[in-house]
Design an enzyme around this catalytic site. Structure first.
Site, PDB file in Angstrom:
ATOM      1  N   ASP A 243       0.859  -1.186   0.000  1.00 52.86           N
ATOM      2  CA  ASP A 243       0.000   0.000   0.000  1.00 52.86           C
ATOM      3  C   ASP A 243       0.896   1.236   0.000  1.00 52.86           C
ATOM      4  O   ASP A 243       1.623   1.472   0.969  1.00 52.86           O
ATOM      5  CB  ASP A 243      -0.894   0.038   1.246  1.00 52.86           C
TER       6      ASP A 243
ATOM      7  N   LYS B 235      -7.216   3.112  -3.134  1.00 52.89           N
ATOM      8  CA  LYS B 235      -7.609   3.153  -1.719  1.00 52.89           C
ATOM      9  C   LYS B 235      -7.861   4.600  -1.331  1.00 52.89           C
ATOM     10  O   LYS B 235      -7.168   5.503  -1.793  1.00 52.89           O
ATOM     11  CB  LYS B 235      -6.476   2.529  -0.897  1.00 52.89           C
TER      12      LYS B 235
ATOM     13  N   LYS C 152     -10.586  -0.044  -2.066  1.00 48.25           N
ATOM     14  CA  LYS C 152     -10.409  -0.191  -0.624  1.00 48.25           C
ATOM     15  C   LYS C 152     -10.690   1.124   0.100  1.00 48.25           C
ATOM     16  O   LYS C 152      -9.893   2.053   0.020  1.00 48.25           O
ATOM     17  CB  LYS C 152      -8.979  -0.657  -0.302  1.00 48.25           C
TER      18      LYS C 152
END
Length: 293
Positions: free
Chosen positions: A139, A202, A238
């Site tokens: 991430d 995300k 996400k």
């Protein structure tokens, strides 16, 4: 036009924030109640990225954290295990060496998390070390400052280089939507991230005042849909930061369902960045208060 502007020109990025707010409010009012079921909560539990990103984290704590996931799989065989354990890169080996459950990914925040303000060489080295130590997903945070200044070339180049380091490992790009200022910017950032090779987009790091919002989620899901229609490439979504109640989780589930459809309702394409929700969802599934995690 630069190649980045040409890419963005294929999409509608001239968005009205108030119109989006009204659309999302209608979806929440009309569609969320029908998704408030035990089956949906079980699915959402299986989409959780169980996360620990505290300054107090240490090897012993992360070891216990991971063993809880092993224990859960034995004690609750009828409930899906969490999708991922997400930690800082220096704990990748602790998680990967302790985790016994098949199908649980090891995610690491990397690349100068949470601000992304460091040298690209440092970001690449940190990511390579995390993968070497067992991370199966990375991430990273989009360089928000560069994006807001219009430096799309360096934003894209950085993500492409990080994806090259990741290889077949999933790369999630965090847009930090609360810092982007408008729906139009969120959509542009989402498109550029996907254009650069992101496997997931995300919402947030959870470290800024404004984290995930339903409106940001709606815009990002629209971007994923349009990008898929344009390229045929499927990108996951996400939400993270500020997921405090089961209704929050069901709201994001509903937005994904309404915008992207059933194809995206899998634990491979929808993830929830949270630890707080694990006990809440588990309690509602079991019908009694459970403090397992």
């Amino acid at each position: 036009m630069s190649k980045y502007d040409q890419a963005l020109a294929k999409y509608n990025t001239d968005l009205n924030d108030e119109a989006i707010k009204a659309t999302v409010a209608k979806i929440i009012e009309e569609k969320v109640p029908q998704n408030d079921t035990v089956e949906v909560k079980k699915f959402l539990f299986g989409s959780i990225e169980l996360t620990s990103l505290k300054p107090t984290d240490n090897d012993e704590y992360i070891l216990k954290f991971t063993k809880k996931v092993n224990q859960f799989d034995d004690e609750y065989p009828d409930i899906p295990h969490v999708a991922t354990i997400c930690v800082y890169p220096n704990f990748a080996s602790v998680v990967s060496n302790t985790l016994d459950v098949d199908g649980v990914e090891v995610a690491c925040v990397s690349g100068g998390f949470p601000s992304s303000q460091t040298f690209l060489e440092v970001k690449i080295a940190e990511t390579a070390m995390a993968i070497h130590d067992g991370a199966t997903e990375i991430d990273m945070v989009l360089s928000v400052g560069k994006f807001l200044s219009g430096d799309y070339e360096n934003v894209v180049d950085e993500i492409e280089e990080m994806k090259e380091v990741c290889g077949t490992k999933r790369l999630k790009v965090i847009l930090e939507t609360g810092c982007l200022g408008s729906a139009s910017n969120i959509k542009k950032a989402a498109i550029l991230a996907m254009y650069s090779g992101a496997d997931f987009i995300k919402t947030s790091t959870g470290k800024e005042k404004i984290a995930a919002t339903p409106e940001a989620a709606y815009v990002m899901c629209q971007a994923i849909k349009e990008y898929y229609e344009e390229t045929g490439r499927i990108v996951g979504f996400k939400p993270a930061g500020g997921l405090n109640t089961s209704k929050d989780a069901i709201t994001y589930y509903t937005i994904v369902k309404e915008v992207l459809g059933e194809k995206w309702l899998t634990n491979d394409l929808l993830r929830l960045g949270t630890s707080r929700l694990a006990n809440i969802l588990l309690s509602e599934i079991e019908g009694e208060e459970v403090k397992f995690f």
